[in-house]
Write an enzyme that holds these catalytic residues in place. Structure first.
Site, mmCIF file in Angstrom:
data_model
loop_
_atom_site.group_PDB
_atom_site.id
_atom_site.type_symbol
_atom_site.label_atom_id
_atom_site.label_comp_id
_atom_site.label_asym_id
_atom_site.label_seq_id
_atom_site.Cartn_x
_atom_site.Cartn_y
_atom_site.Cartn_z
ATOM 1 C CB THR A 175 4.968 -7.943 1.544
ATOM 2 O OG1 THR A 175 4.575 -9.298 1.758
ATOM 3 C CG2 THR A 175 6.444 -7.855 1.813
ATOM 4 C CB VAL A 204 7.607 -20.271 5.086
ATOM 5 C CG1 VAL A 204 8.681 -19.198 4.930
ATOM 6 C CG2 VAL A 204 7.559 -20.770 6.532
ATOM 7 C CG ASP A 206 7.968 -13.942 -1.653
ATOM 8 O OD1 ASP A 206 6.903 -13.976 -1.004
ATOM 9 O OD2 ASP A 206 8.378 -12.905 -2.205
ATOM 10 N N GLY A 227 4.195 -10.061 -3.391
ATOM 11 C CA GLY A 227 3.283 -10.701 -4.325
ATOM 12 C C GLY A 227 3.040 -12.142 -3.951
ATOM 13 N N GLY A 229 3.770 -15.322 -3.151
ATOM 14 C CA GLY A 229 5.070 -15.807 -2.689
ATOM 15 C C GLY A 229 5.525 -17.109 -3.299
HETATM 16 N N1 ASP Z 1 4.959 -12.253 -0.753
HETATM 17 C C1 ASP Z 1 4.190 -12.379 0.441
HETATM 18 C C2 ASP Z 1 3.958 -13.815 0.747
HETATM 19 O O1 ASP Z 1 3.683 -14.578 -0.163
HETATM 20 C C3 ASP Z 1 2.878 -11.686 0.376
HETATM 21 C C4 ASP Z 1 2.896 -10.385 -0.352
HETATM 22 O O2 ASP Z 1 3.921 -9.828 -0.622
HETATM 23 O O3 ASP Z 1 1.851 -9.857 -0.668
HETATM 24 O O4 ASP Z 1 4.014 -14.173 1.891
#
Ligand code: ASP
Length: 310
Positions: A175, A204, A206, A227, A229
Site C-alpha cells: 500500500t 474492501v 482497511d 498490512g 487489512g
Molecule cells: N492494507 C491493505 C489492504 O488490506 C494492503 C496493504 O497495506 O498491504 O488492502
C-alpha cells in the site's frame, strides 16, 4: 509556528535484502525520495498538510513498483480494484473510494469525494463520476497493468489450486501512504492501495475505512497504515492510536508501537504504519520484515529505509 514534518510508506511485508537486487533497492529508495520531495515542496511553501500528503501519494501511485494506482495488484478475477482515502485533521473531513479502476490517482478520487460531496465513502459508477466531474485524470486499464503483479497473481492462484496455503499474508500485500504536519500545526493522512493479491472481487480493505487504515485529528495524530487489512479493521488500528493518546495520555510513539507490536502482531495482523502528531513528532513502527518508508522534516533531512536493520 510548528516545524513541519512528513512521512511516507510504500507498504510493509516480507521484504528481504537477499531478494532485492541493488538496482531494485535503489529504485525503491528513489521512489520514496521523490514522494518526500513532492510533499516537502508543498510544506516548505507554507502549503497545507492535505496538499502535501496527496502530492506525495500521487508520486507513489504513479510509480509501478508500489501497489497503488499504476502497478496495483489483481483480484482473483484478474481485475484491479483500488481503495483510497484522505482525512483532514483540522476539520475531520474525510473522503474515500473503494473498488475503483479508472482514475490515474485514486487518492484524488478520494479527495474529490471529501471536497465535492456530503459523503465520506463512495463505490461504483458514482465514485468515478464524482472524480471525473472534479477533473481527476483517467487512464485505460492497460496503463495500470504490470507484468510483475500479473505473474504474482498467477503464482498465488497456482498455490491455491495445488492446495498450498500461503501462511504469510505479508507476501501478498502493499500500500502507499503519507502523513504530514504543516507549519500551522494541521495534520492530514492519505492512503491508497490495490489491496491484497488475489483478493476476492469486491473485497474492501482497511485503507478507505476511516479509523482503520487512515485517520487524522489535530488533537491527537494522523495515521496511514499498511498490512493485513482485515485485522486493521477489526482492531480499528488508527483510531486506537488516537484513543490511547486522547484517553490514556500516551505519546504518539508509545501508542503507535502498542497497536502495531501488540494489538496487530498478536492477532495475525502483519504490517506497519506511519504517524505524526501536531508537534510534528513522527513514528513509523512495523512488525513485518520490512517496510518501505521515508521521513523528512523542516531541516530538509530526507531519510528513506526498507529493512528492519536499516
Ligand atoms: N492494507 C491493505 C489492504 O488490506 C494492503 C496493504 O497495506 O498491504 O488492502
Amino acid at each position: 509556528m510548528t516545524r513541519f514534518s512528513l512521512a511516507v510508506h510504500g507498504g510493509a511485508g516480507t521484504i528481504r535484502r537477499a531478494n532485492l537486487t541493488p538496482q531494485a533497492e535503489a529504485a525503491y529508495h528513489n521512489g520514496l525520495k521523490r514522494a518526500l520531495q513532492a510533499g516537502h515542496a508543498v510544506l516548505a511553501d507554507h502549503g497545507s498538510a492535505m496538499d502535501a500528503v496527496t502530492a506525495a501519494v500521487c508520486v507513489l501511485e504513479d510509480e509501478p513498483l508500489f501497489n497503488a494506482g499504476r502497478g496495483a495488484v489483481f483480484t482473483s478475477d484478474g481485475v484491479q480494484e483500488m481503495d483510497a482515502a484522505v482525512m483532514d485533521g483540522a476539520t475531520r473531513m474525510a473522503g474515500a473510494v473503494a473498488g475503483i479502476l479508472g482514475p490515474r490517482n485514486p487518492v484524488m478520487a478520494a479527495r474529490a469525494v471529501m471536497e465535492h460531496t456530503d459523503h465520506v465513502m463512495l463505490i461504483g459508477p458514482n465514485a468515478l463520476k464524482v472524480a471525473r466531474d472534479a477533473g481527476v485524470p483517467f487512464e485505460d486499464a492497460g496503463y495500470f497493468f504490470t507484468q510483475a503483479r500479473w505473474d504474482a497473481l498467477q503464482s498465488t492462484l497456482k498455490m491455491r489450486r495445488d492446495g498450498i496455503e500461503d501462511s504469510d499474508p505479508a507476501r501478498r500485500h502493499g500500500t502507499v501512504g503519507a502523513v504530514a504536519c504543516d507549519m500551522q500545526g494541521n495534520l492530514a493522512a492519505a492512503t491508497s492501495t490495490g489491496g491484497m493479491t488475489a483478493k476476492a472481487p469486491g473485497r474492501v480493505g482497511d485503507t478507505p475505512v476511516i479509523g482503520a487504515g487512515t485517520y487524522a485529528d489535530n488533537a491527537t495524530c494522523a495515521v496511514s497504515g499498511t498490512g493485513h487489512g482485515e485485522v486493521f479493521i477489526r482492531f480499528t488500528a488508527a483510531a486506537e492510536i488516537a484513543a490511547r493518546m486522547r484517553h490514556g495520555g500516551q505519546s504518539l510513539d508509545q501508542a503507535a508501537k502498542h497497536v502495531v507490536m501488540q494489538d496487530l502482531a498478536q492477532n495475525d495482523g502483519s504490517g506497519g504504519l506511519i504517524a505524526v502528531d501536531a508537534q510534528g513528532n513522527l513514528s513509523r513502527p512495523f512488525n513485518s520484515e520490512g517496510m518501505y518508508r521515508g521521513t523528512v522534516t523542516q531541516d530538509g533531512d530526507f531519510q528513506t529505509d526498507i529493512f528492519r536493520d536499516a
